[in-house]
Design a protein around this motif. Structure first.
Motif, PDB file in Angstrom:
ATOM      1  N   ARG A   1      22.500 -35.579  18.154  1.00  0.00           N
ATOM      2  CA  ARG A   1      23.463 -35.073  19.139  1.00  0.00           C
ATOM      3  C   ARG A   1      24.485 -36.158  19.458  1.00  0.00           C
ATOM      4  O   ARG A   1      24.168 -37.352  19.436  1.00  0.00           O
ATOM      5  CB  ARG A   1      22.762 -34.688  20.439  1.00  0.00           C
ATOM      6  CG  ARG A   1      21.867 -33.506  20.347  1.00  0.00           C
ATOM      7  CD  ARG A   1      21.303 -33.180  21.738  1.00  0.00           C
ATOM      8  NE  ARG A   1      20.578 -31.942  21.693  1.00  0.00           N
ATOM      9  CZ  ARG A   1      21.137 -30.740  21.726  1.00  0.00           C
ATOM     10  NH1 ARG A   1      22.434 -30.624  21.820  1.00  0.00           N
ATOM     11  NH2 ARG A   1      20.400 -29.660  21.678  1.00  0.00           N
ATOM     12  N   SER A   2      25.680 -35.744  19.811  1.00  0.00           N
ATOM     13  CA  SER A   2      26.738 -36.697  20.143  1.00  0.00           C
ATOM     14  C   SER A   2      26.338 -37.577  21.325  1.00  0.00           C
ATOM     15  O   SER A   2      26.581 -38.789  21.313  1.00  0.00           O
ATOM     16  CB  SER A   2      28.047 -35.961  20.434  1.00  0.00           C
ATOM     17  OG  SER A   2      27.864 -35.019  21.482  1.00  0.00           O
ATOM     18  N   SER A   3      25.689 -37.001  22.322  1.00  0.00           N
ATOM     19  CA  SER A   3      25.303 -37.779  23.501  1.00  0.00           C
ATOM     20  C   SER A   3      24.280 -38.862  23.142  1.00  0.00           C
ATOM     21  O   SER A   3      24.349 -39.987  23.641  1.00  0.00           O
ATOM     22  CB  SER A   3      24.751 -36.861  24.598  1.00  0.00           C
ATOM     23  OG  SER A   3      23.646 -36.117  24.104  1.00  0.00           O
ATOM     24  N   ALA A   4      23.338 -38.534  22.267  1.00  0.00           N
ATOM     25  CA  ALA A   4      22.345 -39.524  21.823  1.00  0.00           C
ATOM     26  C   ALA A   4      23.016 -40.626  21.007  1.00  0.00           C
ATOM     27  O   ALA A   4      22.670 -41.799  21.133  1.00  0.00           O
ATOM     28  CB  ALA A   4      21.245 -38.845  21.008  1.00  0.00           C
ATOM     29  N   ALA A   5      23.993 -40.253  20.187  1.00  0.00           N
ATOM     30  CA  ALA A   5      24.714 -41.247  19.376  1.00  0.00           C
ATOM     31  C   ALA A   5      25.481 -42.208  20.270  1.00  0.00           C
ATOM     32  O   ALA A   5      25.442 -43.426  20.051  1.00  0.00           O
ATOM     33  CB  ALA A   5      25.659 -40.551  18.399  1.00  0.00           C
ATOM     34  N   LEU A   6      26.157 -41.687  21.292  1.00  0.00           N
ATOM     35  CA  LEU A   6      26.914 -42.561  22.191  1.00  0.00           C
ATOM     36  C   LEU A   6      25.984 -43.536  22.903  1.00  0.00           C
ATOM     37  O   LEU A   6      26.302 -44.727  23.044  1.00  0.00           O
ATOM     38  CB  LEU A   6      27.713 -41.734  23.200  1.00  0.00           C
ATOM     39  CG  LEU A   6      28.845 -40.881  22.615  1.00  0.00           C
ATOM     40  CD1 LEU A   6      29.540 -40.089  23.717  1.00  0.00           C
ATOM     41  CD2 LEU A   6      29.834 -41.719  21.828  1.00  0.00           C
ATOM     42  N   LYS A   7      24.830 -43.061  23.320  1.00  0.00           N
ATOM     43  CA  LYS A   7      23.848 -43.936  23.974  1.00  0.00           C
ATOM     44  C   LYS A   7      23.372 -45.015  23.002  1.00  0.00           C
ATOM     45  O   LYS A   7      23.285 -46.196  23.354  1.00  0.00           O
ATOM     46  CB  LYS A   7      22.665 -43.102  24.477  1.00  0.00           C
ATOM     47  CG  LYS A   7      21.647 -43.913  25.231  1.00  0.00           C
ATOM     48  CD  LYS A   7      20.520 -43.037  25.755  1.00  0.00           C
ATOM     49  CE  LYS A   7      19.562 -43.910  26.528  1.00  0.00           C
ATOM     50  NZ  LYS A   7      18.188 -43.542  26.355  1.00  0.00           N
TER      51      LYS A   7
ATOM     52  N   PHE B   1      24.974 -46.209  20.341  1.00  0.00           N
ATOM     53  CA  PHE B   1      26.061 -47.158  20.093  1.00  0.00           C
ATOM     54  C   PHE B   1      26.207 -48.141  21.256  1.00  0.00           C
ATOM     55  O   PHE B   1      26.478 -49.314  21.055  1.00  0.00           O
ATOM     56  CB  PHE B   1      27.383 -46.434  19.846  1.00  0.00           C
ATOM     57  CG  PHE B   1      27.381 -45.566  18.613  1.00  0.00           C
ATOM     58  CD1 PHE B   1      26.730 -45.958  17.458  1.00  0.00           C
ATOM     59  CD2 PHE B   1      28.034 -44.353  18.614  1.00  0.00           C
ATOM     60  CE1 PHE B   1      26.733 -45.160  16.317  1.00  0.00           C
ATOM     61  CE2 PHE B   1      28.045 -43.553  17.491  1.00  0.00           C
ATOM     62  CZ  PHE B   1      27.386 -43.948  16.333  1.00  0.00           C
ATOM     63  N   SER B   2      25.992 -47.649  22.470  1.00  0.00           N
ATOM     64  CA  SER B   2      26.061 -48.517  23.646  1.00  0.00           C
ATOM     65  C   SER B   2      24.946 -49.563  23.595  1.00  0.00           C
ATOM     66  O   SER B   2      25.180 -50.748  23.853  1.00  0.00           O
ATOM     67  CB  SER B   2      25.958 -47.680  24.917  1.00  0.00           C
ATOM     68  OG  SER B   2      25.915 -48.502  26.055  1.00  0.00           O
ATOM     69  N   GLU B   3      23.732 -49.136  23.256  1.00  0.00           N
ATOM     70  CA  GLU B   3      22.608 -50.058  23.158  1.00  0.00           C
ATOM     71  C   GLU B   3      22.843 -51.114  22.083  1.00  0.00           C
ATOM     72  O   GLU B   3      22.441 -52.259  22.225  1.00  0.00           O
ATOM     73  CB  GLU B   3      21.314 -49.279  22.861  1.00  0.00           C
ATOM     74  CG  GLU B   3      20.851 -48.441  24.032  1.00  0.00           C
ATOM     75  CD  GLU B   3      19.785 -47.419  23.662  1.00  0.00           C
ATOM     76  OE1 GLU B   3      19.378 -47.332  22.467  1.00  0.00           O
ATOM     77  OE2 GLU B   3      19.354 -46.668  24.563  1.00  0.00           O
ATOM     78  N   LYS B   4      23.514 -50.723  20.996  1.00  0.00           N
ATOM     79  CA  LYS B   4      23.803 -51.637  19.887  1.00  0.00           C
ATOM     80  C   LYS B   4      25.086 -52.439  20.138  1.00  0.00           C
ATOM     81  O   LYS B   4      25.476 -53.245  19.297  1.00  0.00           O
ATOM     82  CB  LYS B   4      23.935 -50.852  18.580  1.00  0.00           C
ATOM     83  CG  LYS B   4      22.624 -50.239  18.117  1.00  0.00           C
ATOM     84  CD  LYS B   4      22.795 -49.223  17.012  1.00  0.00           C
ATOM     85  CE  LYS B   4      23.321 -49.816  15.732  1.00  0.00           C
ATOM     86  NZ  LYS B   4      23.358 -48.835  14.618  1.00  0.00           N
ATOM     87  N   GLN B   5      25.736 -52.171  21.276  1.00  0.00           N
ATOM     88  CA  GLN B   5      26.978 -52.839  21.673  1.00  0.00           C
ATOM     89  C   GLN B   5      28.079 -52.692  20.616  1.00  0.00           C
ATOM     90  O   GLN B   5      28.821 -53.621  20.339  1.00  0.00           O
ATOM     91  CB  GLN B   5      26.730 -54.307  22.009  1.00  0.00           C
ATOM     92  CG  GLN B   5      25.798 -54.477  23.178  1.00  0.00           C
ATOM     93  CD  GLN B   5      25.585 -55.930  23.559  1.00  0.00           C
ATOM     94  OE1 GLN B   5      25.728 -56.839  22.760  1.00  0.00           O
ATOM     95  NE2 GLN B   5      25.249 -56.132  24.819  1.00  0.00           N
ATOM     96  N   GLU B   6      28.169 -51.488  20.038  1.00  0.00           N
ATOM     97  CA  GLU B   6      29.226 -51.208  19.066  1.00  0.00           C
ATOM     98  C   GLU B   6      30.499 -50.837  19.797  1.00  0.00           C
ATOM     99  O   GLU B   6      30.467 -50.279  20.897  1.00  0.00           O
ATOM    100  CB  GLU B   6      28.803 -50.077  18.127  1.00  0.00           C
ATOM    101  CG  GLU B   6      27.700 -50.505  17.188  1.00  0.00           C
ATOM    102  CD  GLU B   6      27.622 -49.632  15.963  1.00  0.00           C
ATOM    103  OE1 GLU B   6      28.681 -49.291  15.400  1.00  0.00           O
ATOM    104  OE2 GLU B   6      26.499 -49.305  15.580  1.00  0.00           O
ATOM    105  N   LYS B   7      31.627 -51.147  19.171  1.00  0.00           N
ATOM    106  CA  LYS B   7      32.934 -50.789  19.712  1.00  0.00           C
ATOM    107  C   LYS B   7      33.769 -50.189  18.595  1.00  0.00           C
ATOM    108  O   LYS B   7      33.651 -50.589  17.434  1.00  0.00           O
ATOM    109  CB  LYS B   7      33.635 -52.012  20.291  1.00  0.00           C
ATOM    110  CG  LYS B   7      32.977 -52.523  21.567  1.00  0.00           C
ATOM    111  CD  LYS B   7      33.868 -53.524  22.261  1.00  0.00           C
ATOM    112  CE  LYS B   7      33.258 -54.000  23.546  1.00  0.00           C
ATOM    113  NZ  LYS B   7      33.487 -53.116  24.653  1.00  0.00           N
TER     114      LYS B   7
ATOM    115  N   LEU C   1      30.734 -46.375  28.805  1.00  0.00           N
ATOM    116  CA  LEU C   1      29.717 -47.099  28.044  1.00  0.00           C
ATOM    117  C   LEU C   1      30.271 -48.338  27.341  1.00  0.00           C
ATOM    118  O   LEU C   1      29.521 -49.087  26.715  1.00  0.00           O
ATOM    119  CB  LEU C   1      29.064 -46.169  27.008  1.00  0.00           C
ATOM    120  CG  LEU C   1      28.176 -45.056  27.558  1.00  0.00           C
ATOM    121  CD1 LEU C   1      27.758 -44.103  26.448  1.00  0.00           C
ATOM    122  CD2 LEU C   1      26.947 -45.643  28.262  1.00  0.00           C
ATOM    123  N   GLY C   2      31.578 -48.553  27.442  1.00  0.00           N
ATOM    124  CA  GLY C   2      32.187 -49.729  26.832  1.00  0.00           C
ATOM    125  C   GLY C   2      32.253 -49.663  25.314  1.00  0.00           C
ATOM    126  O   GLY C   2      32.159 -50.682  24.643  1.00  0.00           O
TER     127      GLY C   2
END
Length: 183
Positions: free
Chosen positions: A99-105, A107-113, A138-139
């Motif tokens: 899911r898109s929401s899980a992916a965004l979470k 990416f945030s945990e992995k500190q991706e930008k 989420l930055g």
């Protein structure tokens, strides 16, 4: 459908034979990249509702470093994998079946930008603004990140806090592409 320009140009892409996805036509894709700039000098791309992966692959073909391609549909992810193999540079792509929401979470945990984000969700009006605001909170967005939101001609997005609309294109009879920049 094919890759239009860049190092992977003219390679034909696989598409999902389903009415659950709406592949971006070559004509719309070409107009979109003409308005973004023909070629790029590095950066990270996110296609949050990737379908066939065509937009992310096109962006890497034109000079972005890598692309993260997300889709909840298992069959779509299988097509994305086949299309990524066509590039012969699989290491430049990450495919996420979630899911898109899980992916965004994640990416945030992995500190991706990300520098360029494609948003073409099934329920555009409700999802696009929420996704943009969530990515900002989420930055996940680099300075001056560009977000490309594709909708049908009946969807109005209005002002989205934290972003400025820099282009609004009617491409074809039913497609509108809005390009935003992070403030």
């Amino acid at each position: 459908m094919r890759i239009i320009s860049g190092k992977y140009a003219k390679r034909n892409l696989y598409t999902l034979k389903s009415n659950r996805t709406r592949p971006t036509s070559d004509k719309v894709k070409e107009s979109l990249f003409n308005s973004l700039g023909q070629f790029f000098n590095g950066g990270n791309v996110l296609d949050l509702y990737a379908g066939s992966g065509a937009l992310g692959i096109e962006a890497v073909s034109r000079g972005y470093d890598r692309a993260s391609l997300v889709d909840i549909n298992h069959a779509a992810c299988a097509i994305i994998k086949k299309n990524v193999v066509l590039t012969k540079e699989e290491q430049r792509f990450a495919i996420y079946n979630m899911r898109s929401s899980a992916a965004l979470k994640l990416f945030s945990e992995k500190q991706e930008k990300f520098d360029l984000i494609f948003l073409d969700p099934p329920y555009a009006k409700e999802k696009i603004a929420k996704d943009m605001i969530r990515m900002n909170k989420l930055g996940l967005l680099n300075e001056q990140a560009i977000i490309v939101a594709e909708t049908d001609d009946h969807t109005e997005l209005g002002k989205i806090m934290g972003f400025s609309m820099i282009k609004d294109h009617h491409l074809g009879k039913k497609t509108i592409v809005r390009i935003y920049r992070k403030d």
